[in-house]
Motif scaffolding. Structure first.
Motif, mmCIF file in Angstrom:
data_model
loop_
_atom_site.group_PDB
_atom_site.id
_atom_site.type_symbol
_atom_site.label_atom_id
_atom_site.label_comp_id
_atom_site.label_asym_id
_atom_site.label_seq_id
_atom_site.Cartn_x
_atom_site.Cartn_y
_atom_site.Cartn_z
ATOM 1 N N LEU A 6 0.838 -1.201 0.000
ATOM 2 C CA LEU A 6 0.000 0.000 0.000
ATOM 3 C C LEU A 6 0.875 1.255 0.000
ATOM 4 C CD1 LEU A 6 -2.765 -0.840 2.662
ATOM 5 C CD2 LEU A 6 -2.652 -1.527 0.278
ATOM 6 N N LYS A 7 1.903 1.241 0.825
ATOM 7 C CA LYS A 7 2.812 2.396 0.898
ATOM 8 C C LYS A 7 3.511 2.623 -0.442
ATOM 9 C CE LYS A 7 3.740 1.866 5.875
ATOM 10 N NZ LYS A 7 3.187 3.159 6.316
ATOM 11 N N TYR A 8 3.899 1.547 -1.096
ATOM 12 C CA TYR A 8 4.543 1.635 -2.408
ATOM 13 C C TYR A 8 3.574 2.256 -3.418
ATOM 14 C CZ TYR A 8 7.036 0.081 -6.631
ATOM 15 O OH TYR A 8 7.691 0.031 -7.837
ATOM 16 N N ALA A 9 2.319 1.795 -3.395
ATOM 17 C CA ALA A 9 1.310 2.300 -4.330
ATOM 18 C C ALA A 9 1.070 3.785 -4.135
ATOM 19 C CB ALA A 9 0.010 1.521 -4.168
ATOM 20 N N VAL A 10 1.081 4.239 -2.892
ATOM 21 C CA VAL A 10 0.921 5.666 -2.606
ATOM 22 C C VAL A 10 2.130 6.444 -3.116
ATOM 23 C CG1 VAL A 10 0.820 7.387 -0.762
ATOM 24 C CG2 VAL A 10 -0.596 5.338 -0.619
ATOM 25 N N GLU A 11 3.323 5.953 -2.810
ATOM 26 C CA GLU A 11 4.559 6.648 -3.171
ATOM 27 C C GLU A 11 4.689 6.830 -4.684
ATOM 28 O OE1 GLU A 11 8.258 8.512 -2.749
ATOM 29 O OE2 GLU A 11 6.755 8.022 -1.217
ATOM 30 N N TYR A 12 4.243 5.826 -5.443
ATOM 31 C CA TYR A 12 4.435 5.867 -6.896
ATOM 32 C C TYR A 12 3.164 6.240 -7.658
ATOM 33 C CZ TYR A 12 9.090 4.104 -6.111
ATOM 34 O OH TYR A 12 10.403 3.989 -5.693
ATOM 35 N N GLY A 13 2.188 6.794 -6.961
ATOM 36 C CA GLY A 13 1.059 7.443 -7.611
ATOM 37 C C GLY A 13 0.062 6.537 -8.308
ATOM 38 N N TYR A 14 -0.176 5.356 -7.759
ATOM 39 C CA TYR A 14 -1.158 4.456 -8.369
ATOM 40 C C TYR A 14 -2.584 4.871 -7.998
ATOM 41 C CZ TYR A 14 2.459 1.395 -10.112
ATOM 42 O OH TYR A 14 3.526 0.901 -10.811
ATOM 43 N N ASP A 15 -3.489 4.703 -8.961
ATOM 44 C CA ASP A 15 -4.899 5.049 -8.751
ATOM 45 C C ASP A 15 -5.678 3.897 -8.126
ATOM 46 O OD1 ASP A 15 -4.909 7.691 -10.253
ATOM 47 O OD2 ASP A 15 -4.211 6.338 -11.833
ATOM 48 N N TYR A 16 -5.294 2.680 -8.483
ATOM 49 C CA TYR A 16 -5.930 1.476 -7.937
ATOM 50 C C TYR A 16 -4.848 0.454 -7.630
ATOM 51 C CZ TYR A 16 -10.659 2.918 -9.295
ATOM 52 O OH TYR A 16 -11.852 3.584 -9.394
ATOM 53 N N LEU A 17 -5.129 -0.367 -6.637
ATOM 54 C CA LEU A 17 -4.264 -1.510 -6.393
ATOM 55 C C LEU A 17 -5.122 -2.757 -6.278
ATOM 56 C CD1 LEU A 17 -4.437 -2.564 -3.190
ATOM 57 C CD2 LEU A 17 -3.140 -0.475 -2.820
ATOM 58 N N ILE A 18 -4.478 -3.876 -6.511
ATOM 59 C CA ILE A 18 -5.156 -5.167 -6.421
ATOM 60 C C ILE A 18 -4.352 -6.075 -5.513
ATOM 61 C CG2 ILE A 18 -5.975 -7.190 -7.675
ATOM 62 C CD1 ILE A 18 -6.194 -5.386 -10.149
ATOM 63 N N GLN A 19 -4.985 -6.532 -4.442
ATOM 64 C CA GLN A 19 -4.352 -7.537 -3.589
ATOM 65 C C GLN A 19 -4.475 -8.876 -4.290
ATOM 66 O OE1 GLN A 19 -5.612 -5.408 0.652
ATOM 67 N NE2 GLN A 19 -5.904 -7.600 0.382
ATOM 68 N N PHE A 20 -3.354 -9.514 -4.511
ATOM 69 C CA PHE A 20 -3.310 -10.716 -5.341
ATOM 70 C C PHE A 20 -2.356 -11.703 -4.703
ATOM 71 C CE2 PHE A 20 -2.458 -13.131 -9.268
ATOM 72 C CZ PHE A 20 -3.704 -13.114 -9.894
ATOM 73 N N ASP A 21 -2.803 -12.915 -4.455
ATOM 74 C CA ASP A 21 -1.974 -13.896 -3.754
ATOM 75 C C ASP A 21 -0.901 -14.483 -4.664
ATOM 76 O OD1 ASP A 21 -3.391 -13.463 -1.493
ATOM 77 O OD2 ASP A 21 -4.448 -15.380 -1.467
ATOM 78 N N GLY A 22 0.218 -14.847 -4.050
ATOM 79 C CA GLY A 22 1.326 -15.422 -4.787
ATOM 80 C C GLY A 22 1.298 -16.934 -4.861
ATOM 81 N N ASP A 23 0.208 -17.549 -4.402
ATOM 82 C CA ASP A 23 0.147 -19.008 -4.354
ATOM 83 C C ASP A 23 -0.525 -19.631 -5.571
ATOM 84 O OD1 ASP A 23 -2.499 -18.334 -3.930
ATOM 85 O OD2 ASP A 23 -2.548 -19.000 -1.847
ATOM 86 N N GLY A 24 -0.937 -18.796 -6.527
ATOM 87 C CA GLY A 24 -1.552 -19.318 -7.739
ATOM 88 C C GLY A 24 -3.048 -19.524 -7.665
ATOM 89 N N GLN A 25 -3.671 -19.192 -6.537
ATOM 90 C CA GLN A 25 -5.118 -19.385 -6.418
ATOM 91 C C GLN A 25 -5.916 -18.310 -7.156
ATOM 92 O OE1 GLN A 25 -6.783 -21.080 -2.684
ATOM 93 N NE2 GLN A 25 -4.860 -20.433 -1.766
ATOM 94 N N HIS A 26 -5.397 -17.093 -7.183
ATOM 95 C CA HIS A 26 -6.102 -16.005 -7.847
ATOM 96 C C HIS A 26 -5.796 -16.003 -9.342
ATOM 97 C CE1 HIS A 26 -6.175 -13.674 -3.775
ATOM 98 N NE2 HIS A 26 -7.004 -14.690 -3.804
ATOM 99 N N LEU A 27 -6.779 -15.586 -10.131
ATOM 100 C CA LEU A 27 -6.656 -15.564 -11.577
ATOM 101 C C LEU A 27 -6.657 -14.128 -12.075
ATOM 102 C CD1 LEU A 27 -9.197 -18.412 -12.401
ATOM 103 C CD2 LEU A 27 -6.712 -18.591 -12.271
ATOM 104 N N ALA A 28 -5.703 -13.806 -12.934
ATOM 105 C CA ALA A 28 -5.575 -12.439 -13.429
ATOM 106 C C ALA A 28 -6.801 -12.007 -14.227
ATOM 107 C CB ALA A 28 -4.322 -12.317 -14.290
#
Length: 240
Positions: free
Chosen positions: A72-94
């Motif tokens: 979240l802090k990274y997204a704020v620092e680099y000016g993102y309008d939206y972020l998506i929480q996405f798991d690294g275990d392969g369960q979520h689909l892009a």
């Protein structure tokens, strides 16, 4: 619009290349940030070999929630309008995340949750997770009047005006699930759900695996919900 996929990673070396391939194939407009939570395996080495991704390497293991807040802090620092929480275990689909993102843009929603339970899917939920999900559904409805079918879903699209204050939140909750949703509802944030498909984990161990971990999770969650509810009551009393 700038959109960032935040992917916390702890011992996910066997899953990350497939996760990135999926995102590159189905959600090309999204930037990717890995937050390596001091993994014990070669997660960091795998991340470094992947092209066109950014990463933060945490020096100590902070746990899932603080890895998310780092994103979240990274997204704020680099000016993102939206972020998506996405798991690294392969369960979520892009492809499902992109569908949620487009819905958030179209409806101007603060938080869009990817729900496994708005329609029947092939996703397999453990017994304890089913019990916990049912309880938290009822608690959220009772305390806020809003029905949320999947309060433990980690797949979420969040607008900047929502994640900006969350990035600065002191004591970010250890498990940002039902408790955080209740808090956001009390704050007037618009929250909606759309049905999504998810896969079951192929490699590695879930942070809620076994029997003891889910029980501890539920106990802590009840505690956090009580704190959020009591704080809201206190705030209303002070306004009178």
């Amino acid at each position: 619009m700038k959109v960032l996929m935040i992917i916390p990673a702890y011992n996910e070396a066997m899953n990350l290349e497939n996760v990135v391939e999926d995102i590159n194939s189905n959600f090309k407009e999204a930037d990717i940030l890995f937050v390596n939570d001091c993994s014990k395996d070669n997660t960091l080495e795998v991340i470094k070999k992947i092209k066109n991704v950014e990463y933060v390497d945490l020096p100590i293991n902070l746990g899932y929630s603080y890895a998310v807040q780092t994103g979240l802090k990274y997204a704020v620092e680099y000016g993102y309008d939206y972020l998506i929480q996405f798991d690294g275990d392969g369960q979520h689909l892009a492809s499902e995340a992109k569908k949620m993102y487009e819905y958030a843009l179209d409806k101007d929603i603060g938080v869009v949750i990817g729900s496994r339970f708005l329609k029947e899917t092939s996703y397999s939920h453990s017994f304890f997770r089913k019990v916990g999900t049912g309880l938290f559904q009822k608690i959220i409805k009772m305390l806020t009047g809003k029905k949320i079918s999947d309060p433990t879903s980690g797949l979420q699209v969040i607008k900047r005006d929502v994640f900006l204050p969350l990035s600065k939140m002191y004591g970010y909750p250890e498990f940002p699930d039902a408790n955080l949703l209740i808090q956001l509802i009390y704050q007037g944030v618009t929250i909606d759900e759309i049905p999504v498909e998810m896969k079951n984990r192929e490699f590695g161990e879930s942070m809620h695996g076994g029997i003891i971990k889910p029980i501890k999770y539920m106990i802590k969650m009840f505690y956090y919900i009580i704190i959020v509810f009591a704080t809201n009551l206190y705030g209303k009393a002070n306004k009178k």
